[in-house]
Design a protein around this motif. Sequence first.
Motif, short mmCIF file in Angstrom:
data_model
loop_
_atom_site.label_atom_id
_atom_site.label_comp_id
_atom_site.label_asym_id
_atom_site.label_seq_id
_atom_site.Cartn_x
_atom_site.Cartn_y
_atom_site.Cartn_z
N ILE A 216 -28.56 31.39 -5.95
CA ILE A 216 -29.71 30.56 -5.62
C ILE A 216 -29.33 29.17 -5.13
O ILE A 216 -30.16 28.47 -4.55
CB ILE A 216 -30.68 30.45 -6.81
CG1 ILE A 216 -30.02 29.77 -8.01
CG2 ILE A 216 -31.21 31.81 -7.21
CD1 ILE A 216 -30.99 29.53 -9.16
N LYS A 219 -29.69 29.64 -1.51
CA LYS A 219 -30.83 30.46 -1.08
C LYS A 219 -32.00 29.59 -0.62
O LYS A 219 -32.42 28.67 -1.31
CB LYS A 219 -31.26 31.39 -2.22
CG LYS A 219 -32.33 32.39 -1.83
CD LYS A 219 -32.62 33.37 -2.96
CE LYS A 219 -31.54 34.42 -3.06
NZ LYS A 219 -31.92 35.53 -3.97
N PHE A 224 -36.90 32.89 -2.14
CA PHE A 224 -36.64 32.82 -3.57
C PHE A 224 -37.76 33.51 -4.35
O PHE A 224 -38.95 33.25 -4.12
CB PHE A 224 -36.53 31.35 -4.01
CG PHE A 224 -36.12 31.18 -5.45
CD1 PHE A 224 -34.82 31.45 -5.84
CD2 PHE A 224 -37.03 30.79 -6.41
CE1 PHE A 224 -34.44 31.32 -7.16
CE2 PHE A 224 -36.66 30.64 -7.74
CZ PHE A 224 -35.35 30.91 -8.12
N LYS A 269 -33.51 26.86 -10.91
CA LYS A 269 -34.51 27.75 -10.32
C LYS A 269 -35.69 26.97 -9.76
O LYS A 269 -36.20 27.28 -8.67
CB LYS A 269 -35.00 28.75 -11.37
CG LYS A 269 -33.94 29.75 -11.81
CD LYS A 269 -34.49 30.70 -12.86
CE LYS A 269 -33.43 31.70 -13.31
NZ LYS A 269 -33.93 32.64 -14.33
N ALA A 272 -34.58 25.31 -6.54
CA ALA A 272 -34.46 26.29 -5.46
C ALA A 272 -35.84 26.71 -4.96
O ALA A 272 -36.06 26.85 -3.75
CB ALA A 272 -33.68 27.51 -5.95
N ARG A 273 -36.76 26.89 -5.87
CA ARG A 273 -38.12 27.31 -5.50
C ARG A 273 -38.81 26.26 -4.63
O ARG A 273 -39.50 26.59 -3.68
CB ARG A 273 -38.94 27.58 -6.77
CG ARG A 273 -40.30 28.17 -6.51
CD ARG A 273 -41.07 28.36 -7.80
NE ARG A 273 -40.41 29.31 -8.70
CZ ARG A 273 -39.79 28.97 -9.83
NH1 ARG A 273 -39.73 27.70 -10.21
NH2 ARG A 273 -39.23 29.88 -10.59
#
Length: 335
Positions: A216, A219, A224, A269, A272-273
């Motif tokens: 991630i 990414k 994602f 996370k 990344a989101r």
Amino acid sequence: MEEWMSELRKQMMSLHPTKRGRHIKLLSELYSCCQTYPLEPALDTCEIEVSSKMRAARGGFAGLWRGLFLGKHEVGMKAPHFYVPDETAQRRVQRETGVWRRLKHPHVLPFIGWHTLGLVSYMISPWMKHGDAVDYLQTNPTVDPLPLLVQVAEGLSYLHNFQPELVVHGDLTGRNILISHTGDALIADFGQSELVVEGEPTSSSNSASWYLSGNIRWKAPEIFEPETKQQGRRTKETDIFAFGRVMLQFFTRQVPFAHILNDRDDKLKTIARRGDFPERPCAADVVARGLDDGMWQLMTECWDVNPGHRPSADNILLRLSSALEARNNADHSQG
């Protein structure tokens, strides 16, 4: 040349194993000259052997062993981990080789062929003396990242302009860029790659886990945690996002968001989101390697949350090449 080599291979395979030495030697000399080898049929045990039982490297899906090709040339032998179900392993090997075998570029790792030993299928490529770019840059702190980035951009531009189907790499990270004995960068690992025609992939049989795979830290936010396969499909634009992360990795010698140690951390996370930018590095050694305003601007353009606003691989190559040329001219005038 390949037709001649193919004929030599046919002649060799018709001989008793004890009488193939002359053909092996000739094929080895031809390979040394042209750095190519017929892809069909699969490599025979007289052409390839595992030279070490110790695994040289390990990835998420496969491991890498050292081998000896035509009795002389060091090669890497990539094979799925033993615990991957046979059907899954076969499907992934076929998918990866289906893309990889078509490619031929100075900055793309060459595919020599494949070999089956027992139940294990190996994908064969030249051995890269310096390993991956991450280890190479960490052990060689004075290496200039800009020429390497130009080479990676050349390879990525080749993939994105490949005909008749463009190639989406799908998993571009520092670990998937290898360094040759001459210190040149080559894009490797096509396990997440796809061939695309007019915006549509040529295969729709990939598993849900395949769409969810990938680190991630590299990414793009639009892929994602996808809810459908289509939402998770990698594109040229997601490759560009990852290239921006590779730029940061090359300049800093660290992974993106290095202050977050665990890849499974919820903070990572969330970042990344949302597509958050990493903080701009200001350390003296990073600046000395060339991370200036122009490089940072290019990185942030690669990370634009709107995929359509990201630069193309051709544009990246042009800008990096121009920056390298300008710097070389400045060094020359000062010298």
